[in-house]
Design a protein around this motif. Sequence first.
Motif, PDB file in Angstrom:
ATOM      1  N   MET A 109       0.839  -1.195   0.000  1.00  0.00           N
ATOM      2  CA  MET A 109       0.000   0.000   0.000  1.00  0.00           C
ATOM      3  C   MET A 109       0.876   1.248   0.000  1.00  0.00           C
ATOM      4  SD  MET A 109      -2.923  -1.041   2.782  1.00  0.00           S
ATOM      5  CE  MET A 109      -1.691  -1.207   4.070  1.00  0.00           C
ATOM      6  N   GLY A 110       0.300   2.377  -0.415  1.00  0.00           N
ATOM      7  CA  GLY A 110       0.995   3.650  -0.399  1.00  0.00           C
ATOM      8  C   GLY A 110       0.140   4.736   0.211  1.00  0.00           C
ATOM      9  N   PRO A 111       0.750   5.818   0.679  1.00  0.00           N
ATOM     10  CA  PRO A 111      -0.009   6.920   1.281  1.00  0.00           C
ATOM     11  C   PRO A 111      -0.824   7.655   0.226  1.00  0.00           C
ATOM     12  CG  PRO A 111       2.286   7.560   1.002  1.00  0.00           C
ATOM     13  CD  PRO A 111       2.190   6.113   0.610  1.00  0.00           C
ATOM     14  N   ARG A 112      -1.847   8.359   0.680  1.00  0.00           N
ATOM     15  CA  ARG A 112      -2.749   9.020  -0.263  1.00  0.00           C
ATOM     16  C   ARG A 112      -3.341  10.270   0.384  1.00  0.00           C
ATOM     17  NH1 ARG A 112      -5.482   6.754  -4.624  1.00  0.00           N
ATOM     18  NH2 ARG A 112      -4.931   4.658  -3.886  1.00  0.00           N
ATOM     19  N   ALA A 113      -3.511  11.330  -0.406  1.00  0.00           N
ATOM     20  CA  ALA A 113      -4.204  12.545   0.026  1.00  0.00           C
ATOM     21  C   ALA A 113      -4.818  13.210  -1.185  1.00  0.00           C
ATOM     22  CB  ALA A 113      -3.251  13.499   0.736  1.00  0.00           C
ATOM     23  N   ASP A 114      -5.762  14.126  -0.947  1.00  0.00           N
ATOM     24  CA  ASP A 114      -6.397  14.837  -2.065  1.00  0.00           C
ATOM     25  C   ASP A 114      -5.404  15.762  -2.756  1.00  0.00           C
ATOM     26  OD1 ASP A 114      -8.887  13.653  -1.520  1.00  0.00           O
ATOM     27  OD2 ASP A 114      -9.360  15.190  -0.034  1.00  0.00           O
ATOM     28  N   VAL A 115      -4.634  16.491  -1.962  1.00  0.00           N
ATOM     29  CA  VAL A 115      -3.618  17.403  -2.491  1.00  0.00           C
ATOM     30  C   VAL A 115      -2.257  16.882  -2.043  1.00  0.00           C
ATOM     31  CG1 VAL A 115      -2.700  19.747  -2.483  1.00  0.00           C
ATOM     32  CG2 VAL A 115      -5.184  19.369  -2.448  1.00  0.00           C
ATOM     33  N   GLU A 116      -1.376  16.613  -3.023  1.00  0.00           N
ATOM     34  CA  GLU A 116      -0.096  15.967  -2.703  1.00  0.00           C
ATOM     35  C   GLU A 116       1.059  16.780  -3.279  1.00  0.00           C
ATOM     36  OE1 GLU A 116      -1.253  11.315  -2.388  1.00  0.00           O
ATOM     37  OE2 GLU A 116      -1.009  12.093  -4.436  1.00  0.00           O
ATOM     38  N   ILE A 117       2.065  17.029  -2.419  1.00  0.00           N
ATOM     39  CA  ILE A 117       3.265  17.763  -2.803  1.00  0.00           C
ATOM     40  C   ILE A 117       4.473  16.913  -2.442  1.00  0.00           C
ATOM     41  CG2 ILE A 117       4.621  19.867  -2.507  1.00  0.00           C
ATOM     42  CD1 ILE A 117       1.898  20.486  -3.629  1.00  0.00           C
ATOM     43  N   ASP A 118       5.381  16.739  -3.383  1.00  0.00           N
ATOM     44  CA  ASP A 118       6.613  15.995  -3.111  1.00  0.00           C
ATOM     45  C   ASP A 118       7.778  16.974  -2.976  1.00  0.00           C
ATOM     46  OD1 ASP A 118       5.967  12.963  -3.461  1.00  0.00           O
ATOM     47  OD2 ASP A 118       4.877  14.040  -5.050  1.00  0.00           O
ATOM     48  N   VAL A 119       8.542  16.840  -1.890  1.00  0.00           N
ATOM     49  CA  VAL A 119       9.570  17.815  -1.522  1.00  0.00           C
ATOM     50  C   VAL A 119      10.945  17.152  -1.494  1.00  0.00           C
ATOM     51  CG1 VAL A 119      10.396  19.324   0.341  1.00  0.00           C
ATOM     52  CG2 VAL A 119       7.942  19.182  -0.168  1.00  0.00           C
ATOM     53  N   ASP A 120      11.944  17.875  -1.953  1.00  0.00           N
ATOM     54  CA  ASP A 120      13.335  17.428  -1.824  1.00  0.00           C
ATOM     55  C   ASP A 120      14.217  18.651  -1.620  1.00  0.00           C
ATOM     56  OD1 ASP A 120      15.289  15.096  -2.100  1.00  0.00           O
ATOM     57  OD2 ASP A 120      16.144  16.578  -3.468  1.00  0.00           O
ATOM     58  N   MET A 121      15.219  18.508  -0.775  1.00  0.00           N
ATOM     59  CA  MET A 121      16.083  19.620  -0.397  1.00  0.00           C
ATOM     60  C   MET A 121      17.530  19.320  -0.777  1.00  0.00           C
ATOM     61  SD  MET A 121      18.537  20.029   2.149  1.00  0.00           S
ATOM     62  CE  MET A 121      18.081  18.538   3.001  1.00  0.00           C
ATOM     63  N   GLU A 122      18.269  20.347  -1.144  1.00  0.00           N
ATOM     64  CA  GLU A 122      19.705  20.222  -1.391  1.00  0.00           C
ATOM     65  C   GLU A 122      20.443  21.176  -0.464  1.00  0.00           C
ATOM     66  OE1 GLU A 122      20.758  17.937  -3.383  1.00  0.00           O
ATOM     67  OE2 GLU A 122      18.851  17.496  -4.373  1.00  0.00           O
TER      68      GLU A 122
END
Length: 514
Positions: free
Chosen positions: A301-314
């Motif tokens: 299974m995977g997580p789920r939401a209506d509004v999804e943002i994927d974040v990555d930092m350098e």
Amino acid sequence: MAADRTSAVTPSDLVGCRFRYPQRRAHPEIEPLDSDKARRARLHLARAEVLALLPVRPALGDGRRRAFSRIDLDADAEDADLATLEALAAEPTILTGAVLTGRDNGTDWRVRMDALIRTGEGTYRPVLVSNHRVARPHETRTTPMIPTHRLGLGKPVEAGYRLRHHVSDSHRLAMAARALVRMELADAKGALIGQDRRRAFVVDTRALQPALDDTLAAGWSTRPRRLKECAGCRFWDLCRPLLEEADDISLVLPGDRARTFRERGIETVGALIDARLGEPSALAAAWRAGVPVLRRTEHVMGPRADVEIDVDMEAYLDQGAYLWGAFDGEDYHGFVTWSEVGGAAEAENFAKFWDWLMQRRAQAHRAHQSFAAYCYSAHGENHWLRASARRFAGRYKGVPSLAEVEEFIASDEWVDVFSWVRRQLVGTAGIGLKVVAPQAGYHWSDDDVDGEESVNARRIAVAGGAEGERARAELLRYNADDTRATARVRHWLREGAQNVPVLSVPGSAGPAGR
């Protein structure tokens, strides 16, 4: 007699792999990798910064009669160790580029020390420049510190910092102190200058000697064993065939992960498969079959939401976060500064990212939609979220307080995708994003870019010019790929990761054993 620079042990030989030094002696013709050269270039720049800060004469208020002299040596010169002895005979206040040698347990060693500082008693304190963060601010602990521009002139003061231990730095200081002891020139103290070039932190070099003794006495390996660092080693192409010929268990379980099995007499991949020891044996069988990832469970299974943002930092080393990237399912948004980190530019960039993320969150709430921001392995992002708030909140507009950041991190709306992967998947080469995302069907635009290369690219990007522009574009592509890869892994988990076999003990009726 001076130690031969090509055969003498260096501090880097004493960290990690115990087969690297024999390989270096046996194959001097093999050049360092580009990543090694880039790391050395960064250290060269660090040393240049410190050399520019070290005093060249007494300052106003130090008194005209105060004796002061400085000698700068070329530590890369063939006879640098002999030049160091000659320079010490002149009793300079500061000696830079020193090379010291010694011999223990029949092993000749050689160490470069960035500076030696003469004390009032006529002894010398070794000073090491490192690209590590050697100390962190601390509310209750203190460490003796002296400003770099006052070395040789001033005295240490207690500062609110706590030292951080790095084995390679400790061995270098310990070696230098040991050489000075044998010349009867040693002070009990040394100093570390880390990423904050303005501060030299005083350490007791006597406390570092037992670890150096143990490491020097440990000897060297007569055959390779795979470690995590092997992927970035210039001798890997020589070691890999030897490991494969021996079917060494470290091919599947690198480093200390194989220790308990070796203690049971299991030395090879084949023996581990035959031992039928559950997951380790299943992983060994998967590795043998060329299967990189297995499912721990039938249903993923995977997580789920209506509004999804994927974040990555350098981040650049441990100095600051210069790029916060976000993918909203359609577009990539890169919040970046090419200025030096640690000040207003970094703070303002972080504030822009935080404001954008919180606005997207608020919009979802107003629309009665669920919201989630995702990252892959939250340790780095959590560190820099907190660190940015600690350093900049209250000083720069729009920067959230530490309490606001902590509330967000603790909420259900900040999701670590890696934690979902770790619970449900296992990999023969780990389960990092670069391993899992290709199984989910995602591939990076630049296959040769990784964390190490991004540090080099950042240095070029800051310099500007045509090369700087190319480096900036590369870093933004790399960050965007990380955010999109995280999104792809999420969707793939929700789809059940059906292309991945289910883990089972070799020889059983489970899918992985068929």
